[in-house]
Design a protein around this motif. Sequence first.
Motif, PDB file in Angstrom:
ATOM      1  N   ILE A  10       0.839  -1.197   0.000  1.00  0.00           N
ATOM      2  CA  ILE A  10       0.000   0.000   0.000  1.00  0.00           C
ATOM      3  C   ILE A  10       0.877   1.251   0.000  1.00  0.00           C
ATOM      4  O   ILE A  10       1.676   1.470   0.904  1.00  0.00           O
ATOM      5  CB  ILE A  10      -0.969   0.000   1.199  1.00  0.00           C
ATOM      6  N   VAL A  11       0.704   2.035  -1.035  1.00  0.00           N
ATOM      7  CA  VAL A  11       1.443   3.300  -1.155  1.00  0.00           C
ATOM      8  C   VAL A  11       0.439   4.436  -1.014  1.00  0.00           C
ATOM      9  O   VAL A  11      -0.598   4.454  -1.677  1.00  0.00           O
ATOM     10  CB  VAL A  11       2.167   3.387  -2.530  1.00  0.00           C
ATOM     11  N   ILE A  12       0.741   5.363  -0.123  1.00  0.00           N
ATOM     12  CA  ILE A  12      -0.157   6.493   0.132  1.00  0.00           C
ATOM     13  C   ILE A  12       0.537   7.767  -0.329  1.00  0.00           C
ATOM     14  O   ILE A  12       1.500   8.213   0.291  1.00  0.00           O
ATOM     15  CB  ILE A  12      -0.529   6.574   1.631  1.00  0.00           C
ATOM     16  N   SER A  13       0.068   8.319  -1.435  1.00  0.00           N
ATOM     17  CA  SER A  13       0.741   9.512  -1.972  1.00  0.00           C
ATOM     18  C   SER A  13       0.068  10.770  -1.455  1.00  0.00           C
ATOM     19  O   SER A  13      -1.116  10.775  -1.118  1.00  0.00           O
ATOM     20  CB  SER A  13       0.720   9.491  -3.507  1.00  0.00           C
ATOM     21  N   LYS A  14       0.839  11.853  -1.421  1.00  0.00           N
ATOM     22  CA  LYS A  14       0.317  13.112  -0.883  1.00  0.00           C
ATOM     23  C   LYS A  14      -0.757  13.721  -1.787  1.00  0.00           C
ATOM     24  O   LYS A  14      -1.512  14.583  -1.369  1.00  0.00           O
ATOM     25  CB  LYS A  14       1.453  14.100  -0.609  1.00  0.00           C
ATOM     26  N   LYS A  64      -6.653   8.504   1.491  1.00  0.00           N
ATOM     27  CA  LYS A  64      -5.500   8.496   2.419  1.00  0.00           C
ATOM     28  C   LYS A  64      -5.858   7.806   3.728  1.00  0.00           C
ATOM     29  O   LYS A  64      -5.099   6.988   4.238  1.00  0.00           O
ATOM     30  CB  LYS A  64      -5.057   9.928   2.728  1.00  0.00           C
ATOM     31  N   MET A  65      -7.037   8.155   4.257  1.00  0.00           N
ATOM     32  CA  MET A  65      -7.431   7.566   5.546  1.00  0.00           C
ATOM     33  C   MET A  65      -7.754   6.085   5.391  1.00  0.00           C
ATOM     34  O   MET A  65      -7.325   5.264   6.202  1.00  0.00           O
ATOM     35  CB  MET A  65      -8.620   8.320   6.144  1.00  0.00           C
ATOM     36  N   ALA A  66      -8.488   5.726   4.334  1.00  0.00           N
ATOM     37  CA  ALA A  66      -8.842   4.313   4.136  1.00  0.00           C
ATOM     38  C   ALA A  66      -7.582   3.456   3.977  1.00  0.00           C
ATOM     39  O   ALA A  66      -7.460   2.391   4.588  1.00  0.00           O
ATOM     40  CB  ALA A  66      -9.741   4.163   2.911  1.00  0.00           C
ATOM     41  N   ASP A 101       5.357   7.320   6.289  1.00  0.00           N
ATOM     42  CA  ASP A 101       5.024   6.522   5.101  1.00  0.00           C
ATOM     43  C   ASP A 101       3.883   7.140   4.288  1.00  0.00           C
ATOM     44  O   ASP A 101       3.340   6.499   3.392  1.00  0.00           O
ATOM     45  CB  ASP A 101       4.668   5.088   5.499  1.00  0.00           C
ATOM     46  N   GLY A 102       3.516   8.380   4.617  1.00  0.00           N
ATOM     47  CA  GLY A 102       2.428   9.046   3.893  1.00  0.00           C
ATOM     48  C   GLY A 102       1.063   8.819   4.518  1.00  0.00           C
ATOM     49  O   GLY A 102       0.078   9.468   4.142  1.00  0.00           O
ATOM     50  N   GLY A 103       0.991   7.873   5.455  1.00  0.00           N
ATOM     51  CA  GLY A 103      -0.268   7.632   6.164  1.00  0.00           C
ATOM     52  C   GLY A 103      -0.628   8.830   7.035  1.00  0.00           C
ATOM     53  O   GLY A 103       0.201   9.707   7.285  1.00  0.00           O
ATOM     54  N   ILE A 104      -1.876   8.875   7.479  1.00  0.00           N
ATOM     55  CA  ILE A 104      -2.303  10.012   8.295  1.00  0.00           C
ATOM     56  C   ILE A 104      -2.855   9.551   9.645  1.00  0.00           C
ATOM     57  O   ILE A 104      -3.426   8.465   9.754  1.00  0.00           O
ATOM     58  CB  ILE A 104      -3.345  10.886   7.558  1.00  0.00           C
ATOM     59  N   GLY A 126     -13.773   6.607  10.609  1.00  0.00           N
ATOM     60  CA  GLY A 126     -14.903   6.268   9.725  1.00  0.00           C
ATOM     61  C   GLY A 126     -15.673   7.519   9.307  1.00  0.00           C
ATOM     62  O   GLY A 126     -15.830   7.791   8.104  1.00  0.00           O
ATOM     63  N   PRO A 127     -16.146   8.324  10.265  1.00  0.00           N
ATOM     64  CA  PRO A 127     -16.845   9.562   9.895  1.00  0.00           C
ATOM     65  C   PRO A 127     -15.972  10.554   9.129  1.00  0.00           C
ATOM     66  O   PRO A 127     -16.483  11.304   8.292  1.00  0.00           O
ATOM     67  CB  PRO A 127     -17.272  10.140  11.249  1.00  0.00           C
ATOM     68  N   PHE A 128     -14.649  10.551   9.381  1.00  0.00           N
ATOM     69  CA  PHE A 128     -13.741  11.424   8.626  1.00  0.00           C
ATOM     70  C   PHE A 128     -13.789  11.061   7.139  1.00  0.00           C
ATOM     71  O   PHE A 128     -13.875  11.935   6.269  1.00  0.00           O
ATOM     72  CB  PHE A 128     -12.312  11.277   9.172  1.00  0.00           C
ATOM     73  N   ILE A 129     -13.757   9.752   6.841  1.00  0.00           N
ATOM     74  CA  ILE A 129     -13.861   9.299   5.445  1.00  0.00           C
ATOM     75  C   ILE A 129     -15.212   9.721   4.844  1.00  0.00           C
ATOM     76  O   ILE A 129     -15.274  10.237   3.727  1.00  0.00           O
ATOM     77  CB  ILE A 129     -13.679   7.766   5.342  1.00  0.00           C
ATOM     78  N   LEU A 130     -16.279   9.507   5.595  1.00  0.00           N
ATOM     79  CA  LEU A 130     -17.623   9.859   5.113  1.00  0.00           C
ATOM     80  C   LEU A 130     -17.747  11.362   4.847  1.00  0.00           C
ATOM     81  O   LEU A 130     -18.324  11.780   3.839  1.00  0.00           O
ATOM     82  CB  LEU A 130     -18.684   9.408   6.112  1.00  0.00           C
TER      83      LEU A 130
END
Length: 406
Positions: A36-40, A47-49, A354-357, A395-399
């Motif tokens: 899994i690569v998380i780019s800016k 990014k969150m998922a 790693d680009g994750g948040i 979860g709510p952040f993604i929504l």
Amino acid sequence: MKNNKKQGYLASVLLICAMVFTSCIVTSQEPKSTDIVISKDMKWSDKMALTIMKRHPEAYMIDDAKTPKWDYVHGLVLHSIEELYKKNPDPRYPVYIKGYVDSFVENDGNIKTYDLDNYNIDMVVSGRLLFKIYETTKEEKYLKALQLLRKQLTEQPRTESGGFWHKKIYPNQMWLDGLYMGEPFYAEYTTAFENGKQLDDVAKQFELIQKHATDPKTGLLYHAWDESKQMAWANKETGTSPNFWSRALGWYAMALVDVLDYFPKDHPKQKELVGYLNSVSAALAKYQDKSGLWYQVTDKGNKEGNYLEASGSSMFAYAFAKGANKGYLPAKYKKLANKAFDGLTKQLIKVDADGGITLTQACAVAGLGGKPYRDGSYEYYVKERKKDNDPKATGPFILAALELGR
């Protein structure tokens, strides 16, 4: 003899090749955390998922669970990823969701670790994941699992006025949390399998909590209501708990915007539910901090110990944005949702190496009663522990990100 040996050798080689090829197909379907690569440049929703999937290679590990458990936090986060897949059909998303469901649902529809006899309404919400999987696969076991959760709602103990108890161990109590845990599933189920015949009962749950838990002065709703007024935390006249907790209000606002998906415009209760959403949203808007966020104890501002809290703020951003997008709320709420989302990303998000948040400042858990006893006091809410990337926030952040296109 030589030919036989040669044929045997060739058969072995072909078998090994086939095994390697098959293993490649299987592994390519499963989201490997190392891949899994998380780019800016990605949207916040992806990014969150992907951060969640990278940190928790198996979906049951969400919330740092060590062993698989059918639980509401997994249902919340995986539902948000299911919604994300509609906007960005990354094939890793449904594989991750189905992996969770398949680690619990047995061939007879039984759900491992779930106990119907507890009548815990928290356990219903993960059932939302079953609708799409059943619709796609048509496998009977998923339908049976749906029916099992529906059976719980049929038998769920109720207050005298008809409201679902939050759990069997919390008699006569309705909590705001419970509206999100039970009603979106109930509304979707009755729409899909019962021609919507129980939508009045879904609406009744909101009517009761709106009537009994709303504070006439602020328009905010208290965390819970004890119809019997027997609990030590309950107001002896009204039965309400003593404080306004942002996450509880967030569960309620999200429950409203989600159940409205299943109420046709001409349903007699639709306008009533839209009215409740407008009422609670107007009350919440008054308490939005200049940062765009909301405090843990909603109406107490920067009183000592209070803090700007991630889960409630994410939930309000989602409910406001979806409410405005669907036309239930005035357009100004979309602006308030964007302001909230700006507050989350500028003040509470950290970007990892790693680009994750990481979303900080989330209350890990809060409730009422139980052992040790939770009294619902201001001090209780502000002293409960915090947790980074708590699923009730992610979860709510993604929504919210999805509704805002961010």
